[in-house]
Write an enzyme that holds these catalytic residues in place. Structure first.
Site, PDB file in Angstrom:
ATOM      1  N   PHE A   1       0.860  -1.181   0.000  1.00  0.00           N
ATOM      2  CA  PHE A   1       0.000   0.000   0.000  1.00  0.00           C
ATOM      3  C   PHE A   1       0.893   1.226   0.000  1.00  0.00           C
ATOM      4  CE2 PHE A   1      -2.346   3.525   1.754  1.00  0.00           C
ATOM      5  CZ  PHE A   1      -3.506   3.478   1.005  1.00  0.00           C
TER       6      PHE A   1
ATOM      7  N   ASP B   1       9.666   3.019   1.532  1.00  0.00           N
ATOM      8  CA  ASP B   1       8.481   3.804   1.863  1.00  0.00           C
ATOM      9  C   ASP B   1       8.284   3.723   3.375  1.00  0.00           C
ATOM     10  OD1 ASP B   1       5.964   4.767   2.423  1.00  0.00           O
ATOM     11  OD2 ASP B   1       4.996   3.827   0.696  1.00  0.00           O
TER      12      ASP B   1
ATOM     13  N   LYS C   1       3.181  11.618   6.632  1.00  0.00           N
ATOM     14  CA  LYS C   1       2.393  11.462   7.849  1.00  0.00           C
ATOM     15  C   LYS C   1       3.002  12.185   9.049  1.00  0.00           C
ATOM     16  CE  LYS C   1      -0.055   7.286   6.425  1.00  0.00           C
ATOM     17  NZ  LYS C   1      -1.293   7.969   6.067  1.00  0.00           N
TER      18      LYS C   1
END
Length: 401
Positions: free
Chosen positions: A141, A226, A255
């Site tokens: 994801f 990531d 984030k």
């Protein structure tokens, strides 16, 4: 109707579907706690999918944002501003890298990483134009743009959104032999989550990340990590790659970099890699804006001390020790994770992950399910041991009911 019901009905009337939120309407929040429009308090055990690593209403972050709001919030990258250089310098230092390319959202940073890898492949590695290939992992994801869902293996993320962008090959996560077999002369990068968050907090087998690092180095392929969810303290280290002593060629961050105050993301790499861009070849109006830089600089200052990483590591050991006691009792099939991050697989006899999430909500704890049978726990790194234990007690209460 209650205030909650009215708010949800109004949202349903004028907002398109994307997420499937729990039926709670948050009004205020502080630290690890949120309060809804009815005045009921909830322990936040999701932390905005790691965007709120430093808790809600963190005073240092709010003060940094307020001070910057009075000065200047946006110039666009058409002009320089006085917070940009320090932000790039401090982030590069934290990562042990040379250059930073700021963006806003995580998906935007992943798209930037993809463009960077392809351009590096053509300009530096010498891959024939249009043939660059990037290897990814099954169950990944990395976001929801059309390019990113092109290399997703989740039918829910892909169905109805084609045609898809070519140039990607997916291999089983954790399988070094499959990774080695997929690499060829046109491969420009391997893009991986050091821990797969959306898939259920899947931790790869020991030695996997180090093996990928060795494969990519030997084949002149970029290793892109990531760390949008796993990075910036979540696992007990600044980066999850550190648990195997691995330094990738490129970090993708987001984030927590914005402290839950503003969206901030970045790609961080060497001068050789990020130096492939010429002015005008990539950009973002809000990327690296003064407000974002001011908040992110305070985030970086907190991370430099190492205190939050240490707390995440220590509380994480406690979290996984307690969760491990739930396995084998009939309600929990497995627990995975690292640091203050865990995926808990609920036995179907006990209900779905959504069922358990809703029952926890009734007890004042907020978590989120994924892929049907799994709930994810990712409390703010600033949570106290007492609050963490209270949340775990509510989980035990739900599972034993």
């Amino acid at each position: 109707m209650t205030s909650t019901e009215r708010s949800i009905a109004a949202a349903e009337a004028h907002s398109a579907h994307n997420y499937h939120p729990l039926p709670v309407v948050v009004a205020t929040a502080e630290g690890a706690w949120m309060t809804d429009v009815e005045g009921r308090r909830y322990l936040d055990m999701l932390a905005g999918y790691s965007a709120l690593n430093f808790g809600h209403g963190n005073r240092r972050l709010l003060d940094a944002a307020k001070a910057q709001l009075e000065r200047v919030t946006l110039t666009s990258r058409a002009f320089h501003h006085d917070r940009f250089a320090e932000f790039c310098t401090r982030l590069a230092e934290l990562c042990g890298m040379e250059l930073v390319l700021p963006m806003n959202t995580g998906a935007e940073a992943v798209e930037t990483a993809v463009k960077t890898a392809r351009k590096w492949g053509y300009d530096i590695k010498g891959v024939p134009d249009g043939r660059a290939k990037i290897i990814v992992a099954d169950n990944n994801f990395h976001g929801r743009t059309t390019t990113i869902v092109s290399f997703s293996t989740d039918p829910e993320a892909r169905a109805g959104f084609g045609p898809f962008t070519p140039g990607f090959e997916s291999v089983p996560y954790g399988d070094l032999a499959a990774m080695a077999a997929a690499l060829d002369d046109t491969t420009v990068a391997v893009l991986l989550e050091p821990i797969q968050g959306e898939a259920g907090v899947l931790v790869p087998p020991p030695g996997y990340l180090a093996g990928v690092r060795e494969l990519t180095r030997s084949r002149n392929v970029l290793f892109i990590a990531d760390e949008i969810q796993s990075g910036l303290g979540r696992t007990g280290r600044t980066f999850a790659c550190e648990h195997e002593g691995v330094v990738p060629d490129m970090y993708v961050l987001g984030k927590a970099l914005g402290g839950g105050v503003v969206p901030v993301s970045a790609v961080v790499s060497s001068r050789e890699v990020l130096g492939v861009f010429a002015p005008g070849e990539h950009g973002s109006t809000f990327g690296g804006n003064p407000l974002a830089c001011a908040v992110a600089l305070e985030v970086l200052a907190m991370l430099r001390t190492g205190e939050l990483q240490q707390q995440a590591g220590e509380l994480g050991e406690h979290l996984h020790s307690e969760l491990g006691l739930l396995v084998g009792g009939g309600a929990v099939d497995a627990v995975r994770g690292r640091g203050l991050w865990a995926g808990v697989d609920i036995n179907p006899s006990r209900g779905t992950g959504r069922d358990v999430s809703e029952q926890l909500m009734e007890r004042g704890v907020l978590v989120k399910d994924t892929h049907g049978a799994t709930i994810r726990l990712a409390p703010p790194l600033v949570i106290s041991k007492e609050d963490l234990d209270w949340g775990l007690a509510q989980l035990r209460g739900v599972l034993e009911a």
